[in-house]
Design an enzyme around this catalytic site. Sequence first.
Site, PDB file in Angstrom:
ATOM      1  N   LYS A  78      56.557 -25.787 -27.719  1.00  0.00           N
ATOM      2  CA  LYS A  78      57.632 -25.532 -28.199  1.00  0.00           C
ATOM      3  C   LYS A  78      58.384 -26.706 -28.083  1.00  0.00           C
ATOM      4  O   LYS A  78      58.552 -27.484 -26.961  1.00  0.00           O
ATOM      5  CB  LYS A  78      58.200 -24.303 -27.596  1.00  0.00           C
ATOM      6  N   SER A 152      62.142 -17.046 -30.413  1.00  0.00           N
ATOM      7  CA  SER A 152      62.402 -18.212 -31.169  1.00  0.00           C
ATOM      8  C   SER A 152      61.122 -19.111 -31.070  1.00  0.00           C
ATOM      9  O   SER A 152      61.430 -20.110 -31.478  1.00  0.00           O
ATOM     10  CB  SER A 152      63.533 -18.861 -29.867  1.00  0.00           C
ATOM     11  N   SER A 176      61.184 -14.095 -26.554  1.00  0.00           N
ATOM     12  CA  SER A 176      60.514 -15.067 -27.541  1.00  0.00           C
ATOM     13  C   SER A 176      59.129 -15.669 -27.206  1.00  0.00           C
ATOM     14  O   SER A 176      58.609 -16.382 -28.150  1.00  0.00           O
ATOM     15  CB  SER A 176      61.416 -16.381 -27.368  1.00  0.00           C
TER      16      SER A 176
END
Length: 603
Positions: A78, A152, A176
């Site tokens: 990420k 997210s 997330s």
Amino acid sequence: MLPQIFTIADLHARYAEGSLTPLALVDEVLQRIAASTDKAVWISRVSDAALRDAARALMKAGSPSANQPLWGIPFAVKDNIDCAGLDTTAACPSFAYRPQEDAAVVARLRAAGALLIGKTNLDQFATGLNGTRSPYGAPRSVFDSRYISGGSSSGSAVSVAAGQVCFSLGTDTAGSGRVPASFNNLIGIKPTKGLLPAHGVVPACRSLDCVTVFAATTRDADQVRRIAQGDDVRDPYARTAPQRPLPVSGFRFAVLPAAQREFYGDNEAALLYTESIERLKGLGGVAVDFDYTPFREAASLLYSGGFVAERLEPLREFIHGRAAEMDATVYRIISGASRFTAADLFADMTTLTALRRKTDAAWTQFDLMLLPTSPTTYRVDEMQADPVQLNSRLGLYTNFVNLLDCCAVAVPAGFRKNGLPFGVSLIAPAFADDALAVLAERLHRSGAFGLGIDRDATILESTMSIPVHSDDRIVIAVVGAHLTGMPLNHELTGPGGTLVRKARTTKNYRFYVLPNTTPKKPGLIYAPDAEGPGIELELWSLPAAAFGQFVARIPSPLGIGKLKLEDGTEASGFLCEAYAVVGAQEITELGGWRAYLANAAAK
């Protein structure tokens, strides 16, 4: 030919037989990324040439080994986690910087032989649970491009579910690392806070952030988690502690009572939750209704009060005058935190402490929770039309977890008629990560919902097992009066013992009824030449101090020795001195003390 979704075990098996090399795998990964219609998954990637060079370096150095258990395994990160040589953007181009070193977790995975493919998209500054808040586009559910991927950690989840990488790293503050797993038929491990150090991670809420792992199977995700975890003095919130055991059989799991089940009209999700409860009961669990109210009230604190100010803390200088450079919703959330005062935060901390007293009391009634990961899902256009309210619904059952210091594993739980997946989460107190992963793996296999986008994939049998001891607890095997429901079981439960699992010895044991004992007790003798059925037993975990006191009270002719179990492991347990069974009734053929008592009662 590689399967649509590949696992660590599958890739290593192909490497071992010579049908695949890391270089060939890199070419396959690059082809899959190029062929994908979802161009919002990746923000940046290692260059093709550098990837091939890294693959060649691995091949030159050797093969999978104990020192490099992730040798040749491709992964994604990420883009709020530092990777040397690639910009960290947090999905905000004007924020981007080029780190000189990997984040701690990335460095550990690369040292283990894993191949970094690149950086994935996210809700900007990890603020959101839906995956649409990024200038780099909105990654979509791999099952229907009209629907959100969850955030997210959106790109991280999609990269795994689409079969582009084997595992990925995300982060989780409010859910997330779990919601995107649910929306893409994946496992999402959200470890205990601080178990995976956050050095090199752009903070969202520094005291709550967790680095997470997405994978197609629990076995893969848990292996990655174990490699990445460990203390790091550069992270003030990093921490370690002995792992907490959980029972495998007879465990109590909390479920939402009917009146507190909110799915916002998604009736199929409600049905799939009920089916998950039945599957976990079928695995030996006992469902317990509980009051979700204090957990829900704790969850509401994350965005509605002083706690949101922690999102502003790392970005105070950056966001000044940057509204036009940021996602509008993210800017409103972060900049809006400036209206809260220190007094507001302390008031909310007091509220949270009071709620924690209630939730701690609730935990005495069950060992873990089974909750929907998210109550429903939405189309991208729906989310963009109502970005705050719909996003808040997604976190209904996730937001409390870090505030109340729990660990969690998101597990696939079936599909709606329209083909969209649904997921549930197993949640337990901090440092129950090892045991929770085993239960998650068993729940996943019980459903047979495939792996990621491949609904027909088979989840292979796993060797995962709950550890039989930790640094501050010791497991003891009992075969007679200390079994669950037997007269002396209170000597285990009283000092805090918990049932780990049922098991059986190897065939090399003989079993007897000891004469002149009250309550009646058996004697277990190791006999190397025996060919019996094995003796049924239970493994119980005791605090180390309680174990010592327990052993000190054991009367002759009984004692504690090492028992060999049929699964190939060993455990400390009750053995009897041979002299005591001379002339005693042998009951080996019955295979256990319960069977003996039932047989005696029937006569």
